[in-house]
Design an enzyme around this catalytic site. Structure first.
Site, PDB file in Angstrom:
ATOM      1  N   LYS A  23       0.971  -1.445  -0.056  1.00 52.59           N
ATOM      2  CA  LYS A  23       0.051  -0.136  -0.139  1.00 52.59           C
ATOM      3  C   LYS A  23       0.732   1.240   0.029  1.00 52.59           C
ATOM      4  CE  LYS A  23      -2.986   2.672   3.175  1.00 52.59           C
ATOM      5  NZ  LYS A  23      -1.956   3.854   3.196  1.00 52.59           N
ATOM      6  N   ARG A  93      -4.478  10.288   3.221  1.00 53.34           N
ATOM      7  CA  ARG A  93      -3.200  10.995   3.293  1.00 53.34           C
ATOM      8  C   ARG A  93      -2.520  10.795   2.194  1.00 53.34           C
ATOM      9  NH1 ARG A  93      -1.298  15.050   6.334  1.00 53.34           N
ATOM     10  NH2 ARG A  93       0.987  15.144   6.397  1.00 53.34           N
ATOM     11  N   ASP A 117      -5.659   8.747   8.188  1.00 51.45           N
ATOM     12  CA  ASP A 117      -5.608   7.999   9.646  1.00 51.45           C
ATOM     13  C   ASP A 117      -5.639   9.059  10.463  1.00 51.45           C
ATOM     14  OD1 ASP A 117      -6.050   5.619   8.530  1.00 51.45           O
ATOM     15  OD2 ASP A 117      -4.152   4.925   8.537  1.00 51.45           O
ATOM     16  N   ASP A 305       4.016   1.695  11.905  1.00 48.29           N
ATOM     17  CA  ASP A 305       2.898   0.961  11.298  1.00 48.29           C
ATOM     18  C   ASP A 305       2.593  -0.311  12.120  1.00 48.29           C
ATOM     19  OD1 ASP A 305       2.036   2.811   9.607  1.00 48.29           O
ATOM     20  OD2 ASP A 305       2.331   1.859   7.747  1.00 48.29           O
ATOM     21  N   VAL A 327       7.690   8.244  16.244  1.00 53.87           N
ATOM     22  CA  VAL A 327       7.173   8.768  14.886  1.00 53.87           C
ATOM     23  C   VAL A 327       5.711   9.560  14.989  1.00 53.87           C
ATOM     24  CG1 VAL A 327       6.723   8.239  12.633  1.00 53.87           C
ATOM     25  CG2 VAL A 327       8.356   6.989  13.686  1.00 53.87           C
TER      26      VAL A 327
END
Length: 418
Positions: A23, A93, A117, A305, A327
């Site tokens: 993705k 995004r 998100d 992630d 992050v």
């Protein structure tokens, strides 16, 4: 109509699963096709919601986009439009990645500030600063990033942080700028390397991909190409963590394990047996996972992630884990939902301290973003009873055939219309 997942915990997952394209790569590759008039073909596209959303953004800019299974054929016009409107961009995004190609190709861009998100502030300051150094005037006007340039000229660009998005936008403008651009402290993620590979196939001259210093020698124009998207390391790691949490045995194909070395090392530390080939890995867990500490960092560090999945694993591990988020500051919203499932967790600044329990308890929970949703489903797999996971459209944005793959591995999960 809103949908939810109903997850019945207690099953051990085992079997084989293949991941599709990444993705975090495919959306940038689709945007990069705007740099060359003609038809480019991208294969191994994942079956996720964000791909057709990006197709709509590109169509709004004058491109013709055909999606056929895992193949995207994108024909960029001789004169793309430069205005990416709010209706298309607001939904995710990654749509901001058209900024660099539009500045490079059209010497102007107007891109609505994106949605996506809810994981914290992700400002575009470094994107704008880099484009300004290339010669563009770049500002926020009426809710849009607006950039204009007479010409683009190479520059020495020092990023404050190895931002993936900033690296990619600067890169896609610099490939057609006059002269040489050097990006210092560039992002090193495999997705950035994949983009560089495709750009070089299109005639760009990019050196140093995957290193902190990237050198781009501008060329007058690019040409269309055909490119295969790399495998999705985040999806692949999700399956590996699912194996560890359920004391399962899962083989994951279609991904380069070199993109996941720290993650696989952490799974080994948690007690899993991990084996690897050039394009697959296998995770087998026989006992309750051991507690491990995790700190998210840009590649080659532990991916942000995967932080929600790390917390889910820690919630049932033997011992106490500290998960540090370096992050995105708001990603610990996920912890509140884990507490609903009985997790013994607390946050302090950018740290989460999680004391593992033998089992979680079922409860209704809500996804706030793609990865939090996946983490909640993994938690549901080890909870007592039926866990209802709501707002699963987030998961559909990043995980192709999520329910189908889980069922094939032995999970008891179903999608229910609310």
């Amino acid at each position: 109509m809103a949908e939810r997942f109903v997850v019945t915990g207690g099953n051990r997952l085992s079997g084989e699963v293949a991941v599709g394209g990444a993705k975090n790569s495919v959306l940038k590759l689709m945007a990069a096709t705007l740099l060359a008039e003609g038809t480019s073909t991208i294969t191994n596209c994942p079956d996720i919601l964000d791909v057709p959303l990006m197709a709509e953004v590109l169509r709004g800019l004058g491109a013709t986009v055909e999606l056929d299974g895992d193949v995207a054929r994108i024909t960029a016009p001789d004169e793309p439009k430069y205005d990416a409107d709010f209706a298309a961009v607001r939904q995710f995004r990654a749509s901001v990645c058209v900024l660099g190609p539009l500045v490079g190709r059209c010497k102007r861009a107007r891109v609505a500030l994106p949605g996506g998100d809810a994981i914290g502030s992700r400002p575009l300051d470094m994107h704008q600063a880099g484009l300004r150094q290339l010669g563009a005037h770049c500002n926020i006007e009426h809710g849009c990033v607006v950039a204009r340039a007479e010409t683009l000229r190479g520059a020495e660009i020092q990023l404050e942080f190895p931002s993936v998005g900033a690296t990619e936008n600067i890169l896609m403008a610099a490939v057609v700028a006059e002269g040489v651009t050097t990006i210092h402290n560039a992002a090193r993620e495999p997705d950035v390397v994949d983009l560089c590979t495709m750009l070089n196939q299109m005639g760009a001259q990019v050196e140093g991909a995957g290193s902190p210093t990237m050198t781009i020698t501008g060329v007058p124009r690019l040409h269309p190409t055909e490119h295969r998207v790399i495998g999705d390391r985040i999806v692949a790691a999700t399956w590996g963590i699912a194996a560890a949490m359920t004391r399962g045995d899962i083989s994951v194909a279609g991904v380069d394990p070199a993109h996941l070395q720290l993650v696989l090392h952490k799974l080994h530390d948690a007690g899993a047996t991990v084996t690897q080939t050039d394009a697959s890995f296998r995770v087998t867990q026989y006992e309750r996972p051991k507690a491990v500490n995790v700190a998210t960092l840009p590649f080659p560090g532990f991916p942000t992630d995967l932080q929600p999945m790390a917390i889910a694993l820690a919630s049932i591990a033997d011992g106490t884990s500290m998960i540090t988020e370096n992050v995105f500051e708001a990603r610990f919203r996920f912890v509140e939902e884990m507490i609903r499932l009985g997790a013994d967790a607390r946050t302090d600044g950018h740290h989460a301290v999680v004391r593992g329990l033998p089992q979680l308890s079922s409860a209704p929970v809500w996804c706030s973003d793609i990865r939090a949703g996946a983490g909640l489903v993994l938690a549901g797999l080890v909870a007592d009873g039926d866990t209802e996971v709501h707002d699963v459209f987030h998961i559909d944005r990043g995980y192709p055939l999520f329910v189908e793959n889980l069922v094939s591995l032995g999970a008891e999960i179903e999608r229910v219309c609310c």
